[in-house]
Design an enzyme around this catalytic site. Sequence first.
Site, short mmCIF file in Angstrom:
data_model
loop_
_atom_site.label_atom_id
_atom_site.label_comp_id
_atom_site.label_asym_id
_atom_site.label_seq_id
_atom_site.Cartn_x
_atom_site.Cartn_y
_atom_site.Cartn_z
CG ASP A 133 -2.29 0.59 0.95
OD1 ASP A 133 -2.32 1.81 0.69
OD2 ASP A 133 -3.30 -0.12 1.01
CG HIS A 193 -5.25 3.75 0.75
ND1 HIS A 193 -4.80 2.47 0.50
CD2 HIS A 193 -6.51 3.80 0.24
CE1 HIS A 193 -5.75 1.79 -0.13
NE2 HIS A 193 -6.79 2.58 -0.30
CB SER A 221 -9.28 0.63 -0.48
OG SER A 221 -8.46 0.77 -1.59
#
Length: 765
Positions: free
Chosen positions: A144, A219, A547
């Site tokens: 990520d 994220h 996600s």
Amino acid sequence: MGSMARLLVASFLLLLLLPCVFVNAKRTYIVRMKHHALPSDYLTHHDWYSAHLQSLSSSATSDSLLYTYTSAYHGFAASLDPDEAELLRQSDSVLGVYEDTVYNLHTTRTPGFLGLDSDFGLWEGHNTQDLDQASHDVIIGVLDTGIWPESKSFDDTGMPEIPSRWRGECESGPDFSPSLCNKKLIGARSFSKGYQMASGGGYFRKSRENESPRDQDGHGTHTASTAAGSHVANASLLGYARGIARGMAPQARVAAYKTCWPTGCFGSDILAGMDRAISDGVDVLSLSLGGGSAPYYRDTIAIGAFAAMEKGVFVSCSAGNSGPNKASLANVAPWIMTVGAGTLDRDFPAYVQLGNGKRFTGVSLYSGQGMGNKPVALVYNKGSNSSSNMCLPGSLEPAFVRGKVVICDRGINARVEKGGVVRDAGGIGMILANTAASGEELVADSHLLPAVAVGAKTGDLIRQYVRSVAKPTAVLSFGGTVLNVRPSPVVAAFSSRGPNLVTPQILKPDVIGPGVNILAAWSESIGPTGLDNDKRKTQFNIMSGTSMSCPHISGLAALLKAAHPSWSPSAIKSALMTTAYTQDNTNSSLRDAAGGAFSNPWAHGAGHVDPHKALSPGLVYDISTNDYITFLCSLDYGIDHVQAIAKRSNITCLKKFADPGQLNYPSFSVVFGSKRVVRYTRIVTNVGAAGSVYEVATTAPSVVKVTVKPSKLVFSKVGERKRYTVTFVASRDAARTTRYGFGSIAWSNDQHQVRSPVAFAWTKL
């Protein structure tokens, strides 16, 4: 010569020079080599690849070699100009040369909703403490945007020593010390060479982000903590969703592999991250990113995931956020767990009170000062400027919106950016109104000004009110956090849908998990909206997207791996799929947020995951590496393409399925085409009690007859395998009257229901 004339001449000269500079600009290529053809005079593949490159041309140097892949791929990534790439293609030892591709992140009270806050009860005679203890040995690798190691979600209090088999490490960087890792966060690496080349290489690039594992985006921290974050009391986003934050497998270990950068996630970096994660010794790989559909031999993630699966690593990937469009899936390889998104039973209501007395409910995570109770002028779409109704940057006239609430249509630019556009133009509030594309799906955001998001039907009513009244007004108010929302779960409108265009005979997505308004840890280098002008800092954030659903399943897979260490990745996937549920908390079939109608397996796959039942599924559909190779041989691929995926030079494809749907998959996708009869054989393995007996039940559209033989399976011992054959027969006129339909096949006894969804299609997908 005047200054303007000099500028024109300079510009003209620059244009003449540009082709010289850029016609042979270097790009990143991924090169597949004949791995077993290593000449004896080279000690390592790296030495061979480097020498091979330098023999191409005078401009190719040892620095041209960006990555040497070992576990995930047989080959390397290199910085080459197109002529050099073409020379490589002509080499006998080179099997393929592919230009690097860019992938994107899939983002736009979870444990309690999944039942993980309550005791698991009896798990083969063990209790929750046993499962926690076993989880200490499971390592989840997250590819990520990196990690924020200071987050409380990665606190290692009470965790035992790191498993001795672990071969990973925490790399140092300008803003990252290896000492920041601990017994929870046991690995942190970054891979940026593909990103650097795409950004202009080492000569022109000025990266705004340090090359280190530190998460400047948020994220990666969010997904890692969703999968395996430690318990954190009193967590919230600026007061919203307050409570205990924890990951799905809070006792598991985390290793972060930073492969995503401000301009995206480059295939060469992803492959390097997967390559290293496999050799480091992860048990689960979680990738909340993807691209478009491509044949498996051109899909970097699919190739890396095959190598991971072969080493016993479970790979979970997000399905994509391109719903509700059909055939919009990413990451559809059958050896990957493809995860769609659903809602939770938690909401963040906000209200719009119009001047005509009508009150509408929407959602918001706005946490600043409210508007008060005094009605404020309400405006929408002045004149012919169509971009102003979308609230695109620069589209609003300050004289028109100053001191007013503005209606902004959802779409094109980021939802939170629209609020910033309104605020910058002098507006004091925003109603974010869905259009038909998003339907009734509501995604809460931490807006920069008082703002309420409403569905398409409510949005139309509010728009109509503004058009029909001389002086429309509105008041916005905010209701905090509400639990036990019904119905839930609902399939998110953004969640990508089937059918699977790469292999129509494999039903995708596999399952859905929580992916709307998910609270998890956040990077403190960026505000909750991710906008540059958002200066707020928060340790947790609420986000939506597949996600967010992907790491839920990654964490659950870690729990199953802890409970059943000998299970293969396909057995774990089977357990999660065949125990998933398809009814919401009102005992109705799952619904689709896009239109409010009932969902189907092209949207929710086998259903919504149920961790309790997955721990004891009764039967599993297991798939070996050789089974997957037989599957690949049944596709219209050349043997060299199959060898590229499986990384074996001795594949002959003498054995292949008559139909790719013969793979022992836990779901069915029946493509009739011009045929009326499709027959598949499946093998199930008993992982329940000895002496278990199962009987079958089927559902199907009226134009399809389903026959299963035998209709009863008797297992005398644990681990026993039984075969059954299912025959699907379409009626003679089905192709004229029906395009697609859905059904199920379920093997049941008093303890278990092992359910497989079935999709039927008559037209070419």
